[in-house]
Design a protein around this motif. Structure first.
Motif, PDB file in Angstrom:
ATOM      1  N   VAL A  89     -45.721  -4.326 -35.891  1.00 30.20           N
ATOM      2  CA  VAL A  89     -46.148  -5.556 -35.223  1.00 30.20           C
ATOM      3  C   VAL A  89     -47.676  -5.628 -35.257  1.00 30.20           C
ATOM      4  N   THR A  90     -48.207  -6.625 -35.968  1.00 27.24           N
ATOM      5  CA  THR A  90     -49.653  -6.764 -36.123  1.00 27.24           C
ATOM      6  C   THR A  90     -50.068  -8.206 -35.849  1.00 27.24           C
ATOM      7  N   PRO A  91     -51.356  -8.440 -35.639  1.00 28.87           N
ATOM      8  CA  PRO A  91     -51.828  -9.822 -35.454  1.00 28.87           C
ATOM      9  C   PRO A  91     -51.603 -10.710 -36.686  1.00 28.87           C
ATOM     10  N   TYR A  92     -51.437 -10.106 -37.847  1.00 29.33           N
ATOM     11  CA  TYR A  92     -51.225 -10.861 -39.082  1.00 29.33           C
ATOM     12  C   TYR A  92     -49.765 -11.283 -39.216  1.00 29.33           C
ATOM     13  N   GLY A  93     -48.892 -10.594 -38.498  1.00 26.53           N
ATOM     14  CA  GLY A  93     -47.460 -10.836 -38.565  1.00 26.53           C
ATOM     15  C   GLY A  93     -46.724  -9.515 -38.504  1.00 26.53           C
ATOM     16  N   ALA A 178     -55.481 -18.817 -38.590  1.00 21.06           N
ATOM     17  CA  ALA A 178     -55.028 -18.882 -37.197  1.00 21.06           C
ATOM     18  C   ALA A 178     -55.768 -17.861 -36.342  1.00 21.06           C
ATOM     19  N   MET A 179     -55.954 -16.653 -36.868  1.00 23.42           N
ATOM     20  CA  MET A 179     -56.686 -15.627 -36.131  1.00 23.42           C
ATOM     21  C   MET A 179     -58.125 -16.049 -35.879  1.00 23.42           C
ATOM     22  N   PRO A 186     -64.609 -12.054 -36.633  1.00 24.55           N
ATOM     23  CA  PRO A 186     -64.516 -12.171 -38.098  1.00 24.55           C
ATOM     24  C   PRO A 186     -64.618 -10.843 -38.832  1.00 24.55           C
ATOM     25  N   ALA A 187     -65.458  -9.934 -38.336  1.00 26.45           N
ATOM     26  CA  ALA A 187     -65.631  -8.642 -39.008  1.00 26.45           C
ATOM     27  C   ALA A 187     -64.366  -7.802 -38.975  1.00 26.45           C
ATOM     28  N   GLN A 188     -63.439  -8.138 -38.080  1.00 27.59           N
ATOM     29  CA  GLN A 188     -62.201  -7.367 -37.946  1.00 27.59           C
ATOM     30  C   GLN A 188     -61.028  -7.982 -38.714  1.00 27.59           C
ATOM     31  N   ILE A 189     -61.202  -9.175 -39.262  1.00 25.90           N
ATOM     32  CA  ILE A 189     -60.108  -9.838 -39.973  1.00 25.90           C
ATOM     33  C   ILE A 189     -60.045  -9.330 -41.408  1.00 25.90           C
ATOM     34  N   LYS A 190     -58.910  -8.770 -41.777  1.00 24.77           N
ATOM     35  CA  LYS A 190     -58.705  -8.303 -43.155  1.00 24.77           C
ATOM     36  C   LYS A 190     -58.454  -9.527 -44.028  1.00 24.77           C
ATOM     37  N   THR A 191     -59.198  -9.632 -45.114  1.00 25.36           N
ATOM     38  CA  THR A 191     -59.131 -10.841 -45.942  1.00 25.36           C
ATOM     39  C   THR A 191     -58.204 -10.668 -47.152  1.00 25.36           C
ATOM     40  N   TYR A 192     -57.232  -9.797 -47.024  1.00 28.24           N
ATOM     41  CA  TYR A 192     -56.245  -9.595 -48.084  1.00 28.24           C
ATOM     42  C   TYR A 192     -54.862  -9.552 -47.435  1.00 28.24           C
ATOM     43  N   MET A 197     -49.493   0.508 -44.606  1.00 22.38           N
ATOM     44  CA  MET A 197     -50.466   1.586 -44.526  1.00 22.38           C
ATOM     45  C   MET A 197     -51.881   1.114 -44.209  1.00 22.38           C
ATOM     46  N   ASP A 198     -52.039  -0.158 -43.878  1.00 21.80           N
ATOM     47  CA  ASP A 198     -53.357  -0.666 -43.474  1.00 21.80           C
ATOM     48  C   ASP A 198     -53.636  -0.418 -41.996  1.00 21.80           C
ATOM     49  N   PHE A 199     -52.661   0.106 -41.275  1.00 17.00           N
ATOM     50  CA  PHE A 199     -52.809   0.279 -39.833  1.00 17.00           C
ATOM     51  C   PHE A 199     -52.407   1.699 -39.428  1.00 17.00           C
ATOM     52  N   ASN A 200     -53.175   2.274 -38.550  1.00 18.90           N
ATOM     53  CA  ASN A 200     -52.911   3.633 -38.075  1.00 18.90           C
ATOM     54  C   ASN A 200     -52.297   3.571 -36.681  1.00 18.90           C
TER      55      ASN A 200
END
Length: 348
Positions: A89-93, A178-179, A186-192, A197-200
Motif C-alpha cells: 500500500v503506497t501513495p502511488y497506489g 494527484a499527489m 515534490p522532492a519526494q515524488i518518484k517520477t517513474y 522494491m522501491d519501498f523499504n
C-alpha cells in the motif's frame, strides 16, 4: 465497437479522440468463457490468465471505493482489507506485496517451464474470485489490454501493446499529478512507474516496518482510504487539455501510434474461415517437427499440431480450429500468423 468500450470510464473524457476509434471484437480471447479452461489438464483451469498481481494507481482505487455499484462490493472489500494490512500500500497506489514479488521471482523459471496448477494458483490475483474479476470496471493497463490470442494476430497484439503503454503513461502521470495537487513534497515524488522494491516497508515474510510505513505516508498514514478518494476526485476533474499538458510528447506519439497500429489490426483480422493452400507440402524435419513448403516459402511447425493446421479445411470456422488448439493446450496465434503471411493459409 470502439476502443472506449474496453477502457475504464475515468479516461473517456480526457482521451475521447483516441478512444473513439473502431476496433474489431476480440472473439477468440473471451474472459467469461476462457479458452485456457477448456481442458481439465490446463494449468490455468482455476486461474484463467489471472496469475498476476496488478498495480492499481491511487485514483483508480479511489474510484473503486466511491463507486456504489453493488456488484463490486467484494472488490471494494478486498481493497479495504489490503489497506488495513498495509501490504503493498503506497501513495502511488497498490503494488504486489514483497512476499508475492519474491515468490514470483523465485518460481519464474519453474513457472515458465512447467506451468503447474500449483504454481499458477500461488500467483493468483488477489481480486480474482470464483472465475470473475472483482475490480473489472477499474482494471489497470495490463489487464485491460491483455488478450491471450488476438483476432488480429500479431498485428492485434501490437495494437494492444501501444494501448497498454498509453494507459501506463496515464496511470503513472495522473497518480503523480494527484499527489502533487494534494501538496505532496515534490522532492519526494518518484517520477517513474513504481514497483515493489522501491519501498523499504516490508520484509520477505511480509512483516510491516511501521516506522518506514509511517515515513512513506507522512501525515496521510492511517487515512489512506481518504487519500485515495481525494486522488480520484482530482483526476476525475482533469480535462483533455490538462491531460495532454502533463503527459507531453509521449502522449502525442502514443496516440499517433495507436491510430497507426489500429489500421494494421483491422487489415489483419482473421476471416471467419481459413483453408490450407492445396499446394502446401509437408516433410519431416528434425525430431518432433515438420516442414511445410509452398513454392520458395517454408515454415517449421511442431509435428503434433499438423492435424490442427489441416483442420483449416474451409468447413470449420477459424474460431473452432483455435478452440481445438486450446483443447490440447496450444495457442494457434503465432503459427497461424506466420502461415498466413507465407500464403499457406488463405481466406475462404
Amino acid at each position: 465497437m470502439n476502443l472506449k468500450a474496453k477502457i475504464p470510464s475515468i479516461y473517456h473524457a480526457i482521451s475521447a479522440e483516441v478512444l473513439d476509434i473502431e476496433i474489431p471484437a476480440e472473439t477468440i480471447a473471451t474472459c467469461d468463457a476462457c479458452n485456457h479452461c477448456r481442458s481439465p489438464q490446463s494449468p490455468r483451469v482455476n486461474t484463467k490468465c489471472c496469475d498476476y498481481h496488478p498495480n492499481l494507481p491511487n485514483f483508480l482505487i479511489g474510484y473503486i471505493l466511491t463507486d456504489e455499484d453493488e456488484s463490486y462490493e467484494l472488490g471494494r472489500q478486498h481493497i479495504r482489507d489490503q489497506i488495513k494490512a498495509q501490504a503493498g500500500v503506497t501513495p502511488y497506489g497498490t503494488i504486489p506485496p514483497v512476499p508475492y514479488y519474491h515468490r514470483r521471482k523465485k518460481e519464474q523459471n519453474d513457472f515458465l517451464s512447467s506451468g503447474s496448477h500449483e504454481l499458477r494458483e500461488s500467483l493468483l490475483c488477489p481480486y480474482y474470485d470464483q472465475g470473475r474479476c472483482t475490480v473489472y470496471k477499474y482494471r489497470n493497463s495490463t489487464c485491460v489490454t491483455f488478450y491471450c490470442s488476438s483476432i488480429g494476430g500479431v498485428a492485434g497484439k501490437s495494437f494492444w501493446n501501444k494501448v497498454k503503454t498509453y494507459l501506463e503513461l496515464a496511470e503513472t502521470t495522473l497518480s503523480q499529478y494527484a499527489m502533487q495537487q494534494l501538496g505532496w513534497p515534490p522532492a519526494q515524488i518518484k517520477t517513474y512507474t513504481v514497483g515493489t522494491m522501491d519501498f523499504n516497508v516490508e520484509d520477505k515474510k511480509g512483516n510491516i516496518n511501521k516506522e518506514n510505513y509511517g515515513k512513506l505516508w507522512g501525515g496521510w498514514a492511517g487515512r489512506e482510504e481518504e487519500f485515495y478518494i481525494k486522488c480520484y476526485d482530482i483526476v476525475s476533474k482533469v480535462d483533455a487539455h490538462t491531460f495532454k499538458q502533463i503527459t507531453g510528447l509521449k502522449h502525442e506519439i502514443l496516440e499517433a501510434a495507436i491510430s497507426d497500429t489500429q489500421k494494421n489490426f483491422i487489415k489483419n483480422m482473421l476471416p471467419e474461415k481459413l483453408i490450407l493452400h492445396p499446394n502446401v507440402n509437408s516433410e519431416k524435419a528434425e525430431e518432433g517437427y515438420t516442414r511445410l513448403s509452398l513454392g520458395e516459402e517454408t515454415a517449421k511447425i511442431p509435428l503434433l499440431i499438423l492435424p490442427l493446421i489441416r483442420s483449416f479445411n474451409g468447413k470449420r470456422t477459424t474460431l473452432e480450429v483455435y478452440q481445438l488448439g486450446f483443447d490440447v493446450l496450444y495457442n494457434m496465434e503465432v503459427v497461424v500468423d506466420e502461415l498466413r503471411k507465407k500464403g499457406m493459409l488463405i481466406n475462404v
